[in-house]
Design an enzyme around this catalytic site. Structure first.
Site, PDB file in Angstrom:
ATOM      1  N   ASP A 100       3.242   9.159  -3.183  1.00 12.31           N
ATOM      2  CA  ASP A 100       4.276   8.132  -3.051  1.00 12.31           C
ATOM      3  C   ASP A 100       5.525   8.750  -2.432  1.00 12.31           C
ATOM      4  O   ASP A 100       5.968   9.827  -2.835  1.00 12.31           O
ATOM      5  CB  ASP A 100       4.616   7.540  -4.416  1.00 12.31           C
ATOM      6  CG  ASP A 100       5.476   6.298  -4.298  1.00 12.31           C
ATOM      7  OD1 ASP A 100       4.914   5.236  -4.019  1.00 12.31           O
ATOM      8  OD2 ASP A 100       6.707   6.404  -4.468  1.00 12.31           O
ATOM      9  N   ASN A 141      14.569   2.160   4.021  1.00 13.22           N
ATOM     10  CA  ASN A 141      14.596   0.751   4.435  1.00 13.22           C
ATOM     11  C   ASN A 141      16.020   0.213   4.509  1.00 13.22           C
ATOM     12  O   ASN A 141      16.352  -0.593   5.380  1.00 13.22           O
ATOM     13  CB  ASN A 141      13.765  -0.091   3.465  1.00 13.22           C
ATOM     14  CG  ASN A 141      12.278   0.000   3.746  1.00 13.22           C
ATOM     15  OD1 ASN A 141      11.883   0.236   4.889  1.00 13.22           O
ATOM     16  ND2 ASN A 141      11.457  -0.153   2.737  1.00 13.22           N
ATOM     17  N   ASP A 193       8.973   1.185   8.909  1.00 12.69           N
ATOM     18  CA  ASP A 193       7.609   1.214   9.454  1.00 12.69           C
ATOM     19  C   ASP A 193       7.352   2.501  10.228  1.00 12.69           C
ATOM     20  O   ASP A 193       6.258   3.077  10.159  1.00 12.69           O
ATOM     21  CB  ASP A 193       7.386   0.005  10.362  1.00 12.69           C
ATOM     22  CG  ASP A 193       7.190  -1.280   9.576  1.00 12.69           C
ATOM     23  OD1 ASP A 193       7.061  -1.194   8.337  1.00 12.69           O
ATOM     24  OD2 ASP A 193       7.174  -2.355  10.187  1.00 12.69           O
ATOM     25  N   GLU A 225       4.693   2.142   0.164  1.00 14.06           N
ATOM     26  CA  GLU A 225       4.817   3.541   0.556  1.00 14.06           C
ATOM     27  C   GLU A 225       3.876   4.444  -0.230  1.00 14.06           C
ATOM     28  O   GLU A 225       4.113   5.639  -0.353  1.00 14.06           O
ATOM     29  CB  GLU A 225       6.265   4.017   0.367  1.00 14.06           C
ATOM     30  CG  GLU A 225       6.790   3.945  -1.050  1.00 14.06           C
ATOM     31  CD  GLU A 225       7.460   2.617  -1.380  1.00 14.06           C
ATOM     32  OE1 GLU A 225       8.270   2.577  -2.309  1.00 14.06           O
ATOM     33  OE2 GLU A 225       7.174   1.609  -0.710  1.00 14.06           O
TER      34      GLU A 225
END
Length: 346
Positions: free
Chosen positions: A211, A219, A228, A254
């Protein structure tokens, strides 16, 4: 297929970009270049093209209507839309409506174009090889029927070949479009196959979850395009940090999963730390900013003599990942399963 290279049509009215595409792609692909959608339509009428990359802003017919034409006239061609970062809404609409299968934001970097084309070509070739693989599976099944009386070791080897080919067929339609990696459904199927196989051949198996740490910050700062980009880069970095027999897939936001066959506790410790350190020591660039991230890794190992199911391994890996994140992040937690206290593989 009759060809050893994928054919590619690059449609853009900027001569500099067309020349850059030629220098990057012409050695590995059968490349053709068009400046307008109308010119591209004439080329498609005369030549078989596997992948089309089209800019949205074209003189005359625009990129999205042109890709719609491609879907109607050459439906097997992979369609990629190039568009500006601020045209995200158009790109998403084109993806959702099926006009484009992937997109590339401009301005793009050479490695972005090459990775996107490489992943698209891999997916296309897998889809085109579907029929050949099915024929091969039928042939192998006939051989298995004829060799029932042969040694168990040889039979197990052929069974493993069949499982690998079946896994390839499943992955053809089970790919995460952003990273080009297997998606959650594909990883669940692959992990279930490995759990069932180890029950027959008594080999160790490791399953891990990875993770990205503090991904909300990415973000927030770089918005969806930047997030992305980082996820796609992270997927490639993880894939390059594992062995050829291991599989990496994106299973959510993620979060990524690693399935590592024939991996003992010692091997899992080495693998988990290599994954963590590779990400920590690497970096990517977006809009001129160098971006570095870390990951937390939770991994669980089932030794050859341990009876376990997929759900138990998945829950144990999730618990190990939570421990890694709760104790500081950017670290690995690897644990050994010793008994069956969860549901079996289903």
């Amino acid at each position: 297929m009759g060809r050893f290279k994928c054919s590619l049509l690059f449609v853009d009215d900027e001569p500099a970009l067309a020349q850059l595409a030629r220098s990057l792609l012409s050695s590995d692909y059968e490349l053709r270049v068009a400046e307008t959608a109308e010119e591209a339509q004439l080329l498609l009428a005369r030549h078989d093209v596997d992948i089309v990359i089209s800019d949205q802003q074209l003189p005359g017919l625009q990129g999205i209507p042109f890709l719609e034409w491609c879907r109607e006239h050459t439906p097997r061609t992979v369609r990629i839309l190039m568009t500006g970062v601020y045209s995200m809404e158009e790109a998403v609409e084109a993806i959702n409506s099926g006009l484009a299968q992937r997109f590339l934001f401009k301005p793009w970097r050479p490695e972005q174009l090459m990775n996107l084309v490489r992943n698209s070509a891999r997916t296309f070739l897998l889809e085109r090889s579907h029929e050949n693989l099915l024929d091969e599976l039928r042939r192998l099944n006939l051989e298995l029927e004829e060799r029932v009386a042969e040694r168990t070791r040889e039979l197990e080897h052929i069974n493993r070949q069949l499982e690998q080919r079946n896994s390839m067929l499943q992955k053809m339609a089970l790919t995460d479009s952003l990273t080009g990696l297997p998606n959650r459904r594909a990883m669940d199927r692959l992990a279930k196959t490995e759990v069932l196989r180890r029950a027959r051949v008594t080999s160790p198996l490791a399953v891990g979850l990875v993770d990205a740490d503090f991904f909300k910050d990415i973000n927030t700062r770089y918005l969806l395009p930047g997030g992305d980009h980082v996820l796609a880069w992270l997927g490639g970095t993880l894939m390059n940090s594992v062995r050829t027999i291991d599989t990496v897939g994106r299973v959510g936001g993620e979060e990524f999963m690693i399935v590592a066959p024939e991996t003992s506790m010692e091997g899992a410790l080495i693998l988990a730390e290599r994954v963590r350190r590779t990400v920590e020591m690497s970096a990517t660039e977006f809009n001129g900013d160098v971006i570095r991230i870390t990951v937390s890794v939770g991994m669980v190992v089932a030794e050859p003599d341990t009876l376990v199911g997929l759900d138990q391994m998945r829950h144990a890996a999730a618990a190990a990942l939570s421990e890694a994140k709760n104790t500081g992040r950017n670290r690995c937690v690897v644990k050994r399963l010793t008994m069956l206290d969860g549901p079996s593989a289903r």
